[in-house]
Design a protein around this motif. Structure first.
Motif, short mmCIF file in Angstrom:
data_model
loop_
_atom_site.label_atom_id
_atom_site.label_comp_id
_atom_site.label_asym_id
_atom_site.label_seq_id
_atom_site.Cartn_x
_atom_site.Cartn_y
_atom_site.Cartn_z
N VAL A 89 -6.34 14.51 -7.75
CA VAL A 89 -5.69 13.64 -8.73
C VAL A 89 -5.31 12.32 -8.07
CG1 VAL A 89 -3.65 13.38 -10.18
CG2 VAL A 89 -4.89 15.52 -10.17
N LEU A 90 -4.79 12.41 -6.86
CA LEU A 90 -4.45 11.20 -6.13
C LEU A 90 -5.70 10.34 -5.93
CD1 LEU A 90 -2.17 9.70 -4.63
CD2 LEU A 90 -2.90 10.84 -2.55
N ARG B 44 -8.96 -1.33 -10.90
CA ARG B 44 -8.25 -2.27 -11.74
C ARG B 44 -7.98 -3.57 -10.98
NH1 ARG B 44 -2.29 -1.74 -12.59
NH2 ARG B 44 -2.76 -2.13 -10.41
N ARG C 128 3.10 0.41 -11.30
CA ARG C 128 1.87 -0.29 -11.59
C ARG C 128 2.13 -1.46 -12.53
NH1 ARG C 128 -2.15 4.43 -11.84
NH2 ARG C 128 -1.72 4.59 -14.04
N ILE D 175 0.83 -1.21 0.00
CA ILE D 175 0.00 0.00 0.00
C ILE D 175 0.87 1.26 0.00
CG2 ILE D 175 -1.70 1.29 1.33
CD1 ILE D 175 -2.63 -1.54 2.32
N PHE D 176 1.89 1.23 0.82
CA PHE D 176 2.78 2.39 0.87
C PHE D 176 3.42 2.62 -0.50
CE2 PHE D 176 7.20 3.84 1.16
CZ PHE D 176 6.99 5.11 1.65
N ILE E 13 2.65 11.01 -9.67
CA ILE E 13 1.88 11.48 -10.82
C ILE E 13 0.67 12.30 -10.38
CG2 ILE E 13 2.56 9.93 -12.66
CD1 ILE E 13 0.30 8.08 -11.82
N SER E 14 0.68 12.81 -9.16
CA SER E 14 -0.46 13.59 -8.69
C SER E 14 -0.16 15.07 -8.58
CB SER E 14 -0.94 13.06 -7.35
OG SER E 14 -1.41 11.73 -7.49
N PHE E 15 1.03 15.47 -8.99
CA PHE E 15 1.36 16.91 -8.98
C PHE E 15 1.52 17.40 -10.41
CE2 PHE E 15 3.27 15.46 -4.97
CZ PHE E 15 2.64 16.34 -4.11
N LEU F 26 1.89 6.73 -6.81
CA LEU F 26 0.79 7.55 -7.33
C LEU F 26 0.99 9.02 -6.98
CD1 LEU F 26 -2.27 5.26 -6.72
CD2 LEU F 26 -1.15 5.79 -8.87
N LEU F 27 1.63 9.28 -5.85
CA LEU F 27 1.90 10.67 -5.49
C LEU F 27 2.72 11.36 -6.57
CD1 LEU F 27 2.76 10.89 -1.69
CD2 LEU F 27 1.05 12.19 -2.95
N LEU G 146 0.18 7.91 7.48
CA LEU G 146 1.12 8.11 6.40
C LEU G 146 0.71 9.29 5.53
CD1 LEU G 146 3.55 6.61 4.97
CD2 LEU G 146 1.83 5.93 3.33
N ARG H 275 2.48 1.77 -3.44
CA ARG H 275 1.57 2.24 -4.48
C ARG H 275 1.17 3.69 -4.27
NH1 ARG H 275 -2.46 -2.52 -4.13
NH2 ARG H 275 -3.68 -1.47 -5.74
N ILE H 276 0.92 4.04 -3.03
CA ILE H 276 0.56 5.45 -2.79
C ILE H 276 1.73 6.34 -3.14
CG2 ILE H 276 -0.03 7.14 -1.02
CD1 ILE H 276 -1.81 5.20 0.23
N LEU I 38 -4.24 17.46 -14.54
CA LEU I 38 -2.87 17.97 -14.51
C LEU I 38 -2.50 18.68 -15.80
CD1 LEU I 38 -0.93 15.04 -12.81
CD2 LEU I 38 -1.71 17.18 -11.81
#
Lengths: 325, 295, 526
Positions: free
Chosen positions: B275-276, B286, A205, A145-146, A155-157, A152-153, C10, A148-149, B227
């Motif tokens: 976005v996150l 998925r 991913r 989980i860590f 590509i979130s900016f 994803l972070l 987190l 993946r988050i 974005l």
């Protein structure tokens, strides 16, 4: 026995060859289509002559002469044929802004562009391979989980914001790395991270999924059953086989990276091809825009073709034209 | 009696808890996406101020909670022309979601259509469409944006159209690949053998099967589009400055990053969380729907 | 359940980290007593050289092929004209030691002796003739500079160190034009030997510095020319101009000491720059004026009352004070106060919304009438101004729809074709520092930059002004012209630009140029 194999091979070779030929002929068509679209659409966006005269008071005569010198007085179709004729002889024309041959301009930028693409890719792989593997092996656990988050972070900016943040933290505040420019290896680090973080999001991913696929396979189970150490199983058996889709992705992205890093280049004052093309679009420097985009398109298609060929060598089913991915 | 109900509710709660426990990323994604949707829909009632009401007197006011002078009335501070940042961020959800959803609607429709045609009918149509995709990939997104905007002008609807027209390729390729695999399946062959029309087969058998990868890709595309709107504004091709868009706020605040950090950081957080959210949601979808998908 | 908590923690941590990182930088900068790390000047290890940030480079160094300030910034150190314009904008002897007007249309220049080009070639009358033949000949006519010098008929060699310039017509601003751009003297032999394409990339002039390295879009290096005729004034060994397009990046470079001088600091960056110990801000008035120009062919701004009303409705003083942080000077005509022809007696339209409402009522403009306002999408500061303008106009009952458009389209298509709405951003450099060039291009009928404005009185005044060399007479004409334009309210004159330079304190005796033309005479570094 021997003869059957060789006959199959030669048959395969013939098939392969015609496939390559067919794809190559398509490549020519694609390039022609790309050139047509760029050539005509860039001419819709404004006249370079008025931009070149800037704040002056040009006479109509001067305008006409410059237009004629640039060959813009001819009918557009004729201009296009002249352009394509020159292109066949590898003459990309001369930049309006700098009076230099377009090919020289592009070659000047080749090294910084490739360096940044390689840098970005290395960062992405360094981040994504361990996270991807660990995520897959520890599916559903906190590590997964860590990981993946985290990916994803990246590509979130918006990329420019991320780039400025990297500068503020690592160059201005901590003073570890240079702010911008292309002078030394250390100046490559920040832009590579900015670029790599974006790519790694998708890569994690991909690697994770491929690993999960492979880990289910018979041979992995067999290897485990044989009592081979777990990390060896993962690295030697599983990851190796999960590598193929990763390589494909890296290959495909590499083509895109060459021209697609405009914003990172802009923020880090990087003298790359993306910035050259955008500056040239802004100045309506037609020859540079045309030449640059055609070369990038060609690179991308060739990479695409190589990836497809590799695929079809491994899996002959695809060769009949069924399925790119 | 009461006891029985009690155990039932506990059971229910525990199921919900179990679900949350099993799908933490999906839940976080859902919450994030859901809250931005709420912001977008109910913006007029949530926003404390009019997002368009400029007043130069409140220019770059600090966020209320760190302002010692007591001059600031805005919770997250004031922007470059003295508007309430919080209200603009709340309204900004509308623009971002509009760009994301409408853009994806266009590229999804176009891409699905072309992908089905290419995959199902194959032959020269397949070749044509796949080469079209290569042409599309060969044309830089920025060039397309400048051309469309210099010919038709700028505006949010142009941004949506540009994004939609550029990103059909991902959908088309994905769907084509799925269909190629499906086509060989027995039940499709059987449907064909008993004389089902192509249209019927596509609607009844193909579409339901490709729905889940499409959904996953669409979710992730929304994230990317949000974005890209910001990137366009950074290059001077964005929406009008009066429109409260996160991308616009972020791009125009880059020179204030160290002097008035709040006008850069808060829209940045808003865009990041949304976005996150979409990315987490897509990732989770998925995993549940199509774990072998390679996007 | 455990997993979920862990995850929330987190996320919160990551967010806090982000806020702390970005917020931390600013609180530190904002708090002077914080013992910050910026106390030591990191640039002092650099030798006797200077690094200057520029936003772009001209791509081509041939003086007849450019019109960009980016060219002048560097070009002024490499090339020289017959006359030179000092940092105080005075015309001084350059490569000509003196000059004489024989009559209105004939000037004799006595040239400086013992001057050489960077390749060793001697400077003499032939070089001057070659330069102007080139500028006015076939080659020059295809470039943007020719049109500035059409008043020159020919240059005649009347001695080894004397040339006579014959004019076609009276040109009151000729001398200032001779100080730069197309009129700088180029080496004849060098260009003939190497060709124009080589000269583009390897320019050679007579200036105090020679160009030793040029990497497009990356950097330009100039080094002291040891045989310069006034070499005692040049103390620096080397100046590097680094191309950094993003201002935010440039500020970061300055704060880390990698550059010494940053041009075009944005007003929004001033507070952060000021908070760094070793950086000092210098500001300088420039000839650049900004206005909101009306397209007078479009209703309702075809009505002079509406145009005046808009002028009264906008509080320019507050805009300059708040958005520009005071870095801007109010103007009453479309030129900076540095420009010859600026009418000091004319006061900018005062902020008077009541009067604006009255004028609008007189013109029978309905409440809520919408005006289209076009601005380029890349200009962050003007975006803020445009929003403030929209706010002020709304106060008097006009709606404004702001269209931010792609920059090049805006300048090369929309403005000249009259497609930039009712009003648009207009910015003008005015490099001759004389209203002549600006007024002609802006108000003469049919000019590229004038899509629709027509006024016979203005035409007459423009023609009259171009027919005399007499400055007193010209000043009188300009006074009248500015008054006519003021009454006709062709635009909302907003401000003339004050450019901010952020400079490392190790740089001494640096004076920021009004016109973007860097001069390094007497500049030293510690």
């Amino acid at each position: 026995m021997q003869s059957t194999i060789s006959s199959i091979l030669s048959e395969e070779d013939g098939c392969m060859l015609s496939y390559i030929l067919r794809r190559l002929s398509h490549t020519v068509l694609v390039i022609i289509a790309v050139s047509l679209i760029i050539f005509f659409s860039i001419r819709l966006t404004g006249d370079p002559v008025s931009i070149m005269f800037g704040a002056g008071e040009p006479s109509q005569q001067a305008i006409d002469e410059l237009t004629a010198k640039l060959g813009l007085d001819k009918p557009v179709w004729e201009q296009y044929f002249i352009f394509m004729k020159d292109l066949l002889m590898l003459d990309f024309g001369t930049s309006y802004r700098s009076n230099s041959p377009v090919l020289d301009l592009l070659l000047e930028r080749a090294w910084p562009t490739i360096a940044l693409a390689l840098g970005g890719m290395s960062v992405a792989l360094t981040i994504a391979v361990p996270i991807g593997i660990l995520s897959a092996v520890n599916k559903g656990k906190p590590v997964d989980i860590f990981g993946r988050i985290f990916s994803l972070l990246g590509i979130s900016f918006p990329n420019f914001w991320l780039a400025f943040m990297l500068i503020l933290i690592f160059a201005v505040k901590l003073k570890w790395l240079p702010v911008s420019g292309f002078d030394s290896f250390s100046s490559l680090i920040l832009p590579s991270i900015a670029l790599g973080l974006i790519l790694s999001g998708i890569l994690v991913r991909l690697i994770r999924t491929s690993m999960l696929d492979v880990l289910k396979m018979q041979y992995v189970t067999t290897a485990r059953a044989k009592g081979i150490r777990e990390w060896l199983v993962i690295v030697r058996h599983a990851f190796r086989n999960a590598l193929l889709p990763t390589v494909t992705f890296v290959g495909l992205q590499f083509g895109g990276l060459l021209g697609g890093a405009v914003i990172v280049e802009q923020v880090f004052s990087w003298p790359g091809i993306g910035r050259l093309i955008v500056d040239s679009i802004n100045q309506r420097d037609y020859p540079v825009v045309q030449g640059g985009i055609i070369i990038l398109a060609l690179l991308m298609i060739i990479v695409n073709l190589i990836v497809d060929l590799c695929y079809s060598l491994i899996n002959p089913k695809i060769r009949t034209g069924r399925g790119d991915n | 009696m009461t006891r029985a109900i009690d155990t039932m509710t506990t059971k229910k709660t525990s199921i919900v808890l179990q679900f949350i426990k099993d799908n933490p990323t999906g839940i976080i994604g859902l919450i994030l996406v859901f809250s931005s949707i709420i912001c977008a829909i109910f913006a007029p009632s949530i926003a404390p101020y009019d997002p368009g009401a400029a007043s130069l007197g409140h220019r770059l006011d600090m966020p209320k909670w760190i302002d010692d002078t007591g001059k600031s009335q805005y919770l997250l501070g004031g922007d470059q022309v003295g508007r309430d940042l919080l209200s603009r961020i709340i309204y900004g959800a509308r623009i971002s979601l509009l760009v994301g959803l409408c853009g994806v609607a266009i590229s999804l429709t176009l891409g699905t259509f072309l992908g089905i045609v290419a995959g199902y009918f194959g032959k020269w149509l397949d070749d044509l469409i796949m080469r079209l995709a290569e042409v599309q990939l060969g044309l830089p997104f920025i060039l397309l944006a400048i051309v469309i905007m210099s010919v038709f002008g700028t505006g949010i609807e142009k941004i949506i159209v540009i994004l939609g027209l550029t990103y059909w390729v991902s959908f088309a390729r994905l769907i084509r690949g799925e269909i190629l695999a499906l086509k060989e399946q027995e039940y499709i062959q059987a449907a064909k053998a008993i004389g089902g029309t192509d249209f019927k087969i596509i609607i009844k058998h193909i579409l339901p099967n490709v729905a889940s990868p499409i959904l996953v890709l669409a979710t992730m595309c929304i994230a990317e589009f949000i974005l890209l709107e910001a990137s366009l504004t950074f290059l001077g091709l964005g929406v009008e400055p009066t429109v409260p868009s996160w991308g616009g706020m972020l791009a125009d605040s880059r020179n204030y990053m160290t002097s008035a950090w709040w006008i850069s950081v808060f829209p940045g957080i808003a865009i990041m969380l949304t976005v996150l959210g979409f990315n987490l949601l897509g990732d989770w979808l998925r995993d549940r729907l199509d774990p072998n998908m390679k996007v | 359940m455990k997993k979920y908590n862990w995850l929330t923690m987190l996320l919160v941590c990551i967010m806090l980290l982000l806020v702390a990182c970005s917020g931390g930088t600013s609180t530190e900068n904002g708090n002077k007593n914080n013992g910050k790390s910026s106390g030591k000047n990191p640039a002092t290890t650099r030798g006797n050289e200077l690094v200057v940030r520029v936003a772009g480079d001209p791509q081509n160094w041939d003086p007849i092929d450019t019109y960009l300030v980016a060219w002048s910034t560097v070009g002024t150190s490499v090339f020289e004209g017959l006359v030179s314009r000092s940092l105080d904008l005075e015309i001084q002897p350059g490569l000509a030691e003196s000059w004489d007007y024989v009559d209105d249309k004939t000037i004799v220049f006595k040239l400086r002796q013992g001057v050489t080009f960077h390749d060793g070639e001697p400077f003499n009358a032939e070089a001057v003739k070659f330069t102007f033949d080139r500028l006015l000949g076939e080659e020059g006519q295809k470039g943007p500079q020719y049109s500035n010098y059409t008043s020159i008929n020919r240059v005649e060699v009347t001695g080894e160190y004397e040339v006579t310039m014959h004019l076609n017509s009276i040109d009151p601003v000729l001398l200032t034009k001779l100080s730069g751009y197309g009129a700088v003297i180029v080496p004849p032999k060098y260009i003939e030997e190497h060709g124009a394409a080589y000269f583009d990339m390897n320019p050679v002039g007579t200036g105090p510095f020679k160009m030793t390295d040029y990497q497009r879009d990356k950097q330009v290096v100039i080094e002291r020319y040891e045989d310069y005729w006034n070499k005692d004034a040049i103390k620096l060994d080397k100046v590097t101009f680094k191309v950094i397009p993003e201002t935010a990046t440039a500020l970061a470079e300055l704060q880390t000491g990698n550059i010494d001088i940053m041009t075009r600091l944005e007003v929004s960056q001033a507070p952060s720059a000021e908070d760094t110990d070793f950086i000092t801000l210098m500001d300088v008035a420039t000839p650049t004026a900004y206005s909101i120009r009306f397209d007078t062919s479009k209703a309702p701004v075809d009505d002079v009352r509406v145009r005046q009303a808009i002028n009264y409705a906008i509080d320019k003083e507050t805009i300059v004070k708040e958005i520009l942080g005071g870095y801007g000077n109010l103007i009453s005509s479309f030129q900076s106060e540095l420009s010859f022809g600026y009418n000091k007696d004319l006061q900018p339209y005062p902020y008077d919304p009541e009067k604006a409402k009255k004028l609008l009522a007189e013109a029978k403009i309905a409440e809520g009438t919408t005006l289209d306002f076009f601005i380029p999408g890349t200009d962050g500061t003007f975006k803020e101004i445009a929003q403030a303008v929209a706010f002020y106009l709304e106060e008097v009952g006009l709606k404004v729809s702001i269209n931010s458009v792609e920059n090049t389209t805006f300048q090369s298509e929309l403005i000249p074709n009259g497609e930039a709405g009712h009003m648009y951003k207009n910015g003008w450099g005015g490099w001759t520092l004389d209203f002549d060039n600006t007024a002609y291009l802006m108000y003469h009928e049919g000019e590229f930059w004038n899509p629709s404005y027509k006024n016979d009185e203005v035409e007459q005044l423009l023609a009259k002004e171009r027919a005399t060399n007499d400055s007193a007479e010209r000043e009188k004409i300009f006074k009248e012209l500015t008054e006519v334009l003021y009454e006709d309210a062709t635009e909302v004159n907003l401000y003339s630009e004050v450019e901010i330079y952020a400079v490392n304190k190790r740089v001494k005796n640096f004076q920021p140029p009004h016109d973007g033309r860097f001069r390094f005479e007497n500049v030293t570094v510690e």
